[in-house]
Scaffold this motif. Structure first.
Motif, PDB file in Angstrom:
ATOM      1  N   HIS A 182     -18.619 -26.970   7.751  1.00 57.82           N
ATOM      2  CA  HIS A 182     -18.772 -25.653   8.374  1.00 57.82           C
ATOM      3  C   HIS A 182     -20.013 -25.585   9.270  1.00 57.82           C
ATOM      4  CE1 HIS A 182     -15.726 -24.440   5.500  1.00 57.82           C
ATOM      5  NE2 HIS A 182     -15.670 -23.249   6.053  1.00 57.82           N
ATOM      6  N   GLY A 183     -20.647 -26.735   9.497  1.00 58.60           N
ATOM      7  CA  GLY A 183     -21.780 -26.781  10.406  1.00 58.60           C
ATOM      8  C   GLY A 183     -23.134 -26.544   9.767  1.00 58.60           C
ATOM      9  N   HIS A 184     -23.204 -26.452   8.451  1.00 57.30           N
ATOM     10  CA  HIS A 184     -24.478 -26.187   7.776  1.00 57.30           C
ATOM     11  C   HIS A 184     -25.299 -27.469   7.644  1.00 57.30           C
ATOM     12  CE1 HIS A 184     -23.416 -22.064   6.656  1.00 57.30           C
ATOM     13  NE2 HIS A 184     -22.205 -22.535   6.402  1.00 57.30           N
ATOM     14  N   ARG A 245     -34.992 -19.401   6.566  1.00 57.63           N
ATOM     15  CA  ARG A 245     -34.150 -19.479   5.371  1.00 57.63           C
ATOM     16  C   ARG A 245     -32.942 -20.381   5.614  1.00 57.63           C
ATOM     17  NH1 ARG A 245     -32.327 -13.468   6.601  1.00 57.63           N
ATOM     18  NH2 ARG A 245     -30.313 -13.860   7.609  1.00 57.63           N
ATOM     19  N   PRO A 246     -32.361 -20.910   4.557  1.00 58.48           N
ATOM     20  CA  PRO A 246     -31.175 -21.745   4.700  1.00 58.48           C
ATOM     21  C   PRO A 246     -29.969 -20.929   5.163  1.00 58.48           C
ATOM     22  CG  PRO A 246     -31.606 -21.259   2.387  1.00 58.48           C
ATOM     23  CD  PRO A 246     -32.790 -20.745   3.159  1.00 58.48           C
ATOM     24  N   THR A 247     -29.022 -21.614   5.784  1.00 59.91           N
ATOM     25  CA  THR A 247     -27.776 -20.952   6.171  1.00 59.91           C
ATOM     26  C   THR A 247     -26.731 -21.058   5.065  1.00 59.91           C
ATOM     27  OG1 THR A 247     -26.885 -22.944   7.230  1.00 59.91           O
ATOM     28  CG2 THR A 247     -28.215 -21.456   8.602  1.00 59.91           C
ATOM     29  N   GLN A 274     -23.747 -14.511   7.522  1.00 61.92           N
ATOM     30  CA  GLN A 274     -25.125 -14.984   7.697  1.00 61.92           C
ATOM     31  C   GLN A 274     -25.544 -16.025   6.661  1.00 61.92           C
ATOM     32  OE1 GLN A 274     -26.647 -10.812   7.631  1.00 61.92           O
ATOM     33  NE2 GLN A 274     -27.775 -11.431   9.459  1.00 61.92           N
ATOM     34  N   LEU A 275     -24.814 -16.101   5.585  1.00 70.03           N
ATOM     35  CA  LEU A 275     -25.167 -17.032   4.513  1.00 70.03           C
ATOM     36  C   LEU A 275     -23.909 -17.449   3.764  1.00 70.03           C
ATOM     37  CD1 LEU A 275     -27.423 -18.354   2.661  1.00 70.03           C
ATOM     38  CD2 LEU A 275     -27.165 -16.301   1.218  1.00 70.03           C
ATOM     39  N   SER A 276     -23.754 -18.756   3.528  1.00 66.71           N
ATOM     40  CA  SER A 276     -22.677 -19.262   2.684  1.00 66.71           C
ATOM     41  C   SER A 276     -23.246 -19.615   1.311  1.00 66.71           C
ATOM     42  CB  SER A 276     -22.024 -20.501   3.307  1.00 66.71           C
ATOM     43  OG  SER A 276     -21.284 -20.150   4.464  1.00 66.71           O
ATOM     44  N   VAL A 277     -22.470 -19.345   0.273  1.00 60.71           N
ATOM     45  CA  VAL A 277     -22.917 -19.592  -1.103  1.00 60.71           C
ATOM     46  C   VAL A 277     -21.790 -20.281  -1.863  1.00 60.71           C
ATOM     47  CG1 VAL A 277     -23.732 -18.560  -3.263  1.00 60.71           C
ATOM     48  CG2 VAL A 277     -24.392 -17.543  -1.066  1.00 60.71           C
ATOM     49  N   VAL A 278     -22.146 -21.339  -2.597  1.00 59.39           N
ATOM     50  CA  VAL A 278     -21.150 -22.018  -3.438  1.00 59.39           C
ATOM     51  C   VAL A 278     -21.724 -22.197  -4.842  1.00 59.39           C
ATOM     52  CG1 VAL A 278     -20.061 -23.218  -1.508  1.00 59.39           C
ATOM     53  CG2 VAL A 278     -21.922 -24.332  -2.749  1.00 59.39           C
ATOM     54  N   GLY A 347     -24.500 -19.912  14.614  1.00 63.81           N
ATOM     55  CA  GLY A 347     -24.994 -20.597  15.805  1.00 63.81           C
ATOM     56  C   GLY A 347     -24.715 -22.075  15.865  1.00 63.81           C
ATOM     57  N   ALA A 348     -24.012 -22.636  14.879  1.00 63.26           N
ATOM     58  CA  ALA A 348     -23.756 -24.081  14.895  1.00 63.26           C
ATOM     59  C   ALA A 348     -22.652 -24.400  15.894  1.00 63.26           C
ATOM     60  CB  ALA A 348     -23.361 -24.572  13.502  1.00 63.26           C
ATOM     61  N   PRO A 349     -22.893 -25.306  16.845  1.00 64.75           N
ATOM     62  CA  PRO A 349     -21.860 -25.640  17.843  1.00 64.75           C
ATOM     63  C   PRO A 349     -20.624 -26.243  17.168  1.00 64.75           C
ATOM     64  CG  PRO A 349     -23.996 -26.598  18.416  1.00 64.75           C
ATOM     65  CD  PRO A 349     -24.122 -26.047  17.048  1.00 64.75           C
ATOM     66  N   GLY A 350     -19.461 -25.715  17.483  1.00 63.38           N
ATOM     67  CA  GLY A 350     -18.224 -26.268  16.949  1.00 63.38           C
ATOM     68  C   GLY A 350     -17.989 -25.989  15.495  1.00 63.38           C
ATOM     69  N   ALA A 351     -18.827 -25.177  14.868  1.00 59.14           N
ATOM     70  CA  ALA A 351     -18.692 -24.939  13.434  1.00 59.14           C
ATOM     71  C   ALA A 351     -17.392 -24.241  13.100  1.00 59.14           C
ATOM     72  CB  ALA A 351     -19.881 -24.104  12.924  1.00 59.14           C
TER      73      ALA A 351
END
Length: 359
Positions: A182-184, A245-247, A274-278, A347-351
């Motif tokens: 996912h581009g992180h 902060r982390p994405t 704004q934030l992914s969480v697993v 903002g990640a290109p191609g994410a």
């Protein structure tokens, strides 16, 4: 005054069936070498009297124990509950009772407490879960007492005893790969307790997945919790208060991931925009929070059932005098569960394209 109704005893069964108490015990324990006609007579007497055998009565033949222990080191939690549920499923079917005992990993009296349990209660066998599964003092007590045991998810000396586990290293690689797809690249990580095998293995899988993509863990984005909700609140707060902060945040279990969601919501950080969480484990909380968590499904109940099955076979072999202590290893499959808590890195290109392909 009429005498209160007396519960039937094993002596009553033996008298009605015209056999010895020892023969009644052999029938109740489903032992071989009892003639079918005698077995049927004893079972008929049990039914006629409505006899419910006690543990002490069942133990009369052969000095057998019908107690199986579960030694664990973390109070409460869904994981412990599911382990005990799985063990109960198997113990009840086999006519055993489950004895549950919490043992503090680093307590100064851990050896005395474990020895007292094993010797005074006289357990037939024990299943150990983290972190007790790797406690050399407890393992030594069991070995000296000759008590069969099975370990769930150990980290050390895995060839010295039967074990049941999943590939936690591979499972966390799968989670990390999902985030990277996912581009992180700025991924925070919340560890669990240092004594748990899962803590090392899950972090190692995370680091390996990063390395495969030319990335490295960022020390400032690594926090430590204790595999519970409360401990993850300050850890997640420290991560999300950072200017850089982390994405994405990978929490080492679902409780800590749920705490991370709560902190993010409280700070006005939207998930997954704004934030992914697993998380990890796929406990009920994973589908009760919003958004529902992407996580690893660990078949905890099935792992406990497998451990109990192995232990019951060891006990059977020991009772039959075949005490070679085989070392079966069972590794169950895990699954990556995709829900709504992850999205493209901001903002990640191609994410967006990578995320679509990996979903």
């Amino acid at each position: 005054m009429a005498q209160a109704h007396r519960k039937p005893t094993i002596n009553d069964v033996a008298a009605l069936a015209e056999v010895s108490i020892k023969t009644v015990s052999r029938v109740m324990n489903k032992e071989p070498n009892v003639r079918d006609v005698v077995r049927q007579r004893v079972q008929a007497a049990i039914t006629q009297l409505g006899y419910q055998p006690s543990l002490s009565a069942r133990s009369l033949a052969g000095e057998r124990s019908f107690l199986i222990g579960h030694f664990y080191g973390d109070t409460g939690g869904q994981y412990t509950h599911d382990i005990q549920l799985g063990m109960l499923n198997r113990c009840r079917a086999a006519g055993y009772h489950l004895l549950i005992e919490e043992i503090a990993y680093n307590a100064p009296d851990v050896e005395e407490r474990a020895a007292a349990l094993v010797n005074q209660v006289r357990m037939a066998g024990v299943v150990l879960t983290p972190p007790v599964t790797d406690n050399p003092i407890v393992l030594g007590v069991l070995q000296r007492a000759g008590v069969p045991y099975v370990r769930i998810a150990p980290d050390r000396d895995i060839d010295t005893s039967p074990i049941v586990r999943i590939d936690e290293w591979k499972a966390t690689r799968d989670l990390t790969e999902h985030l990277i797809a996912h581009g992180h690249t700025r991924i925070g990580f919340i560890k669990g307790k240092a004594q748990h095998a899962a803590t090392r293995l899950r972090y190692a899988g995370f680091c390996e997945a990063l390395a495969d993509h030319g990335l490295a863990p960022m020390p400032d984005l690594i926090e430590v919790g204790e595999f519970n909700y409360a401990s993850a609140l300050p850890a997640a707060t420290r991560l999300l208060e950072r200017a850089d902060r982390p994405t994405a945040i990978l929490a080492s279990n679902d409780e800590m991931a749920a705490a991370t969601l709560a902190v993010a919501h409280g700070m006005g950080i939207t998930v997954p925009e704004q934030l992914s969480v697993v998380g990890f484990d796929d406990m009920p909380i994973a589908s009760m929070v919003w958004p529902q968590l992407v996580t690893i499904r660990q078949p905890v109940i099935q792992m406990a059932e497998a451990a109990a099955d192995i232990l019951l076979e060891l006990i059977k072999r020991k009772d039959a005098g075949v005490w070679e202590n085989p070392m079966p290893h069972r590794q169950l499959d895990h699954s990556l569960i995709i829900r709504g808590s992850t999205g493209p890195a901001p903002g990640a290109p191609g994410a967006a394209l990578r995320a679509k392909r990996s979903a």
